[in-house]
Write a protein that holds these residues in place. Structure first.
Motif, PDB file in Angstrom:
ATOM      1  N   VAL A  50      28.800 -15.911 -45.942  1.00 21.20           N
ATOM      2  CA  VAL A  50      28.452 -15.099 -47.107  1.00 21.20           C
ATOM      3  C   VAL A  50      28.547 -13.631 -46.682  1.00 21.20           C
ATOM      4  N   VAL A  51      29.658 -13.018 -46.985  1.00 22.16           N
ATOM      5  CA  VAL A  51      29.920 -11.643 -46.533  1.00 22.16           C
ATOM      6  C   VAL A  51      29.249 -10.671 -47.498  1.00 22.16           C
ATOM      7  N   PRO A  52      28.358  -9.821 -47.001  1.00 23.22           N
ATOM      8  CA  PRO A  52      27.646  -8.903 -47.893  1.00 23.22           C
ATOM      9  C   PRO A  52      28.481  -7.680 -48.258  1.00 23.22           C
ATOM     10  N   THR A  53      28.064  -7.011 -49.292  1.00 21.02           N
ATOM     11  CA  THR A  53      28.674  -5.748 -49.706  1.00 21.02           C
ATOM     12  C   THR A  53      28.074  -4.620 -48.875  1.00 21.02           C
ATOM     13  N   PRO A  54      28.919  -3.739 -48.324  1.00 17.68           N
ATOM     14  CA  PRO A  54      28.373  -2.610 -47.567  1.00 17.68           C
ATOM     15  C   PRO A  54      27.806  -1.556 -48.506  1.00 17.68           C
ATOM     16  N   MET A  55      26.858  -0.776 -48.012  1.00 14.07           N
ATOM     17  CA  MET A  55      26.315   0.333 -48.785  1.00 14.07           C
ATOM     18  C   MET A  55      27.040   1.638 -48.469  1.00 14.07           C
ATOM     19  N   LYS A  56      27.891   1.610 -47.430  1.00 17.55           N
ATOM     20  CA  LYS A  56      28.684   2.788 -47.074  1.00 17.55           C
ATOM     21  C   LYS A  56      29.969   2.310 -46.428  1.00 17.55           C
ATOM     22  N   GLY A  57      31.087   2.861 -46.862  1.00 18.64           N
ATOM     23  CA  GLY A  57      32.360   2.517 -46.256  1.00 18.64           C
ATOM     24  C   GLY A  57      32.836   1.131 -46.650  1.00 18.64           C
ATOM     25  N   PRO A  58      33.983   0.729 -46.115  1.00 19.14           N
ATOM     26  CA  PRO A  58      34.581  -0.551 -46.505  1.00 19.14           C
ATOM     27  C   PRO A  58      34.092  -1.756 -45.710  1.00 19.14           C
ATOM     28  N   HIS A  59      33.329  -1.523 -44.635  1.00 25.02           N
ATOM     29  CA  HIS A  59      32.960  -2.621 -43.735  1.00 25.02           C
ATOM     30  C   HIS A  59      31.451  -2.897 -43.793  1.00 25.02           C
ATOM     31  N   PRO A  60      31.068  -4.155 -43.965  1.00 26.22           N
ATOM     32  CA  PRO A  60      29.639  -4.487 -44.057  1.00 26.22           C
ATOM     33  C   PRO A  60      28.983  -4.635 -42.688  1.00 26.22           C
ATOM     34  N   TYR A  61      29.000  -3.550 -41.915  1.00 29.70           N
ATOM     35  CA  TYR A  61      28.373  -3.603 -40.608  1.00 29.70           C
ATOM     36  C   TYR A  61      26.870  -3.837 -40.751  1.00 29.70           C
ATOM     37  N   THR A  62      26.304  -4.494 -39.751  1.00 32.53           N
ATOM     38  CA  THR A  62      24.866  -4.775 -39.768  1.00 32.53           C
ATOM     39  C   THR A  62      24.161  -4.230 -38.536  1.00 32.53           C
ATOM     40  N   TYR A  63      24.922  -3.783 -37.552  1.00 32.79           N
ATOM     41  CA  TYR A  63      24.353  -3.288 -36.294  1.00 32.79           C
ATOM     42  C   TYR A  63      25.064  -2.007 -35.888  1.00 32.79           C
ATOM     43  N   TRP A  64      24.264  -1.035 -35.443  1.00 30.19           N
ATOM     44  CA  TRP A  64      24.785   0.226 -34.909  1.00 30.19           C
ATOM     45  C   TRP A  64      23.965   0.576 -33.669  1.00 30.19           C
ATOM     46  N   ASP A  65      24.627   0.852 -32.578  1.00 30.97           N
ATOM     47  CA  ASP A  65      23.941   1.246 -31.351  1.00 30.97           C
ATOM     48  C   ASP A  65      23.100   2.495 -31.617  1.00 30.97           C
ATOM     49  N   TYR A  66      21.957   2.580 -30.938  1.00 32.65           N
ATOM     50  CA  TYR A  66      21.092   3.750 -31.085  1.00 32.65           C
ATOM     51  C   TYR A  66      21.745   5.029 -30.551  1.00 32.65           C
ATOM     52  N   ARG A  67      22.667   4.880 -29.630  1.00 35.17           N
ATOM     53  CA  ARG A  67      23.188   6.032 -28.908  1.00 35.17           C
ATOM     54  C   ARG A  67      24.266   6.781 -29.692  1.00 35.17           C
ATOM     55  N   ALA A  68      24.385   8.072 -29.376  1.00 32.39           N
ATOM     56  CA  ALA A  68      25.532   8.908 -29.761  1.00 32.39           C
ATOM     57  C   ALA A  68      25.783   8.978 -31.267  1.00 32.39           C
ATOM     58  N   GLY A  69      24.744   8.840 -32.054  1.00 32.09           N
ATOM     59  CA  GLY A  69      24.909   8.986 -33.497  1.00 32.09           C
ATOM     60  C   GLY A  69      25.799   7.931 -34.121  1.00 32.09           C
ATOM     61  N   MET A  70      25.817   6.744 -33.545  1.00 34.88           N
ATOM     62  CA  MET A  70      26.716   5.694 -34.035  1.00 34.88           C
ATOM     63  C   MET A  70      26.442   5.328 -35.494  1.00 34.88           C
ATOM     64  N   PHE A  71      25.167   5.303 -35.868  1.00 31.81           N
ATOM     65  CA  PHE A  71      24.838   4.926 -37.237  1.00 31.81           C
ATOM     66  C   PHE A  71      25.368   5.952 -38.230  1.00 31.81           C
ATOM     67  N   HIS A  72      25.145   7.205 -37.951  1.00 33.26           N
ATOM     68  CA  HIS A  72      25.561   8.253 -38.880  1.00 33.26           C
ATOM     69  C   HIS A  72      27.082   8.343 -38.993  1.00 33.26           C
ATOM     70  N   GLN A  73      27.778   7.933 -37.931  1.00 30.27           N
ATOM     71  CA  GLN A  73      29.241   7.894 -37.972  1.00 30.27           C
ATOM     72  C   GLN A  73      29.768   6.555 -38.494  1.00 30.27           C
ATOM     73  N   ASN A  74      28.852   5.652 -38.787  1.00 29.78           N
ATOM     74  CA  ASN A  74      29.177   4.299 -39.245  1.00 29.78           C
ATOM     75  C   ASN A  74      30.085   3.560 -38.265  1.00 29.78           C
ATOM     76  N   LYS A  75      29.803   3.732 -36.982  1.00 30.55           N
ATOM     77  CA  LYS A  75      30.509   3.009 -35.933  1.00 30.55           C
ATOM     78  C   LYS A  75      29.677   1.783 -35.568  1.00 30.55           C
ATOM     79  N   GLY A  76      29.883   0.724 -36.331  1.00 30.84           N
ATOM     80  CA  GLY A  76      29.018  -0.437 -36.200  1.00 30.84           C
ATOM     81  C   GLY A  76      29.764  -1.731 -35.983  1.00 30.84           C
ATOM     82  N   MET A  77      29.023  -2.828 -36.127  1.00 31.56           N
ATOM     83  CA  MET A  77      29.552  -4.180 -35.977  1.00 31.56           C
ATOM     84  C   MET A  77      28.885  -5.079 -37.014  1.00 31.56           C
ATOM     85  N   ARG A  78      29.607  -6.098 -37.447  1.00 29.10           N
ATOM     86  CA  ARG A  78      29.000  -7.142 -38.280  1.00 29.10           C
ATOM     87  C   ARG A  78      28.742  -8.351 -37.388  1.00 29.10           C
ATOM     88  N   ILE A  79      27.514  -8.449 -36.905  1.00 28.31           N
ATOM     89  CA  ILE A  79      27.145  -9.567 -36.037  1.00 28.31           C
ATOM     90  C   ILE A  79      25.976 -10.366 -36.605  1.00 28.31           C
TER      91      ILE A  79
END
Length: 265
Positions: A196-225
C-alpha cells in the motif's frame, strides 16, 4: 477504520509527540516500532487515556514494538514461529529472538507491527540474520494470510525499488537496497500481500525516513523503508494512504514519519 504505522525511535523520548499525534490523527490501530522500552514500562496508561488498549514487546534496550487499538485487541502474539535470534543466548545455547514483531487481532484484521533487522553491512553477520529473519517471517505469515484479513506493517529496513531512495548510486552495495533484501520483500508480496504505497506530502516520492544529519529532511533526501503490506481483501478497502510528513518536523522528532491508511470498514 484508520490504521497507522510509525517508527517512533524511543517511545519515552517521543511520548509527548506521540500522544499529541494520536489525539490529532486518531488512528483506530497504531503499529509502533523501535520503542526502546521494556514491555512493563510501556506507557499504557497514557495512551489508555486516549482510548487505546496497548500490547508491547520489548526488553528495554534497542528494538521494541507495540500495538495500540481502539478497535479491540485480542490473540496477542509476541514474535512469530521460527523467528531467528541474534546475540544473547538462552539456557539451551540458542540465540534469543529480539523484540521485533508483535501481532494481534484488531477490528477483525490480523495486524502485525514489525521492525526488521538493519543488516548493517553486507559482510556482517547481521545481514545474514536479516535475510533469515525475513525468510522465517514469510513462513509465519503464510498460514495467517490464509486464515483471513491481514496487515503486516512497520519498518522493514528495505527500500523496495531504486525509486524509494533519493540517490540510488549513493546506496549501491549498501544494505537496504541489495537484491537479496528486495527478493525477500518480493517473496512476502508473493504470498498475496499488496504494498500500500502512500501519497507523499512533498515531492514525488513517499519517503518515510530521513537521516538526522546534514539537513536531509529539509532537502527531502530520504528513503521509503516503512511499509504497509496488506492482504487483497484489506488492500481493496483502502480509501487513502499518506505519509504524515508533519510529524517529522519540529523539536526532537523521530527520524521516521508515520504512514496513515484509511479503510472502508
Amino acid at each position: 477504520m484508520r490504521l497507522a504505522t510509525w517508527n517512533v525511535n524511543s517511545v519515552k523520548a517521543r511520548l509527548p509527540r506521540l500522544l499529541e499525534w494520536l489525539a490529532e490523527a486518531r488512528p483506530d490501530i497504531a503499529c509502533l516500532q523501535e520503542t526502546k522500552c521494556a514491555a512493563e514500562a510501556f506507557p499504557a496508561a497514557e495512551v489508555g487515556e486516549l482510548g487505546y488498549t496497548a500490547a508491547a514487546h520489548g526488553d528495554g534496550r534497542w528494538n521494541g514494538v507495540a500495538l495500540l487499538s481502539r478497535a479491540g485487541l485480542t490473540d496477542v502474539t509476541l514474535g512469530f514461529p521460527g523467528e531467528p535470534g541474534f546475540g544473547e543466548l538462552d539456557s539451551a545455547g540458542a540465540a534469543r529472538p529480539e523484540a521485533r514483531a508483535i501481532g494481534a487481532t484488531c477490528g477483525g484484521i490480523r495486524v502485525w507491527s514489525l521492525y526488521a533487522p538493519n543488516g548493517r553491512t553486507v559482510d556482517s553477520p547481521h545481514y545474514a540474520y536479516k535475510l533469515a529473519w525475513f525468510a522465517a517471517l514469510r513462513d509465519a505469515l503464510a498460514p495467517e494470510l490464509a486464515a483471513g484479513p491481514l496487515v503486516a506493517c512497520g519498518d522493514y529496513n528495505v527500500a523496495p525499488t531504486d525509486a524509494d531512495v533519493w540517490d540510488p548510486a549513493l546506496f549501491a552495495g549498501s544494505t537496504h537496497v541489495t537484491p537479496p533484501e528486495r527478493r525477500a520483500l518480493a517473496e512476502l508480496r508473493d504470498l498475496g500481500l499488496t504494498d500500500v504505497v502512500p501519497t507523499p506530502m512533498k515531492g514525488p516520492h513517499p519517503y518515510t525516513y530521513w537521516d538526522y544529519r546534514a539537513g536531509m529532511f529539509h532537502q527531502n533526501k530520504g528513503m521509503r523503508i516503512d511499509l504497509v503490506y496488506a492482504s487483497a481483501d484489506v488492500a481493496g478497502q483502502v480509501r487513502s494512504a499518506y505519509v504524515d510528513r508533519e510529524a517529522r518536523k519540529g523539536k526532537g522528532p523521530s527520524d521516521h514519519a508515520p504512514i496513515v491508511v484509511d479503510l472502508e470498514r
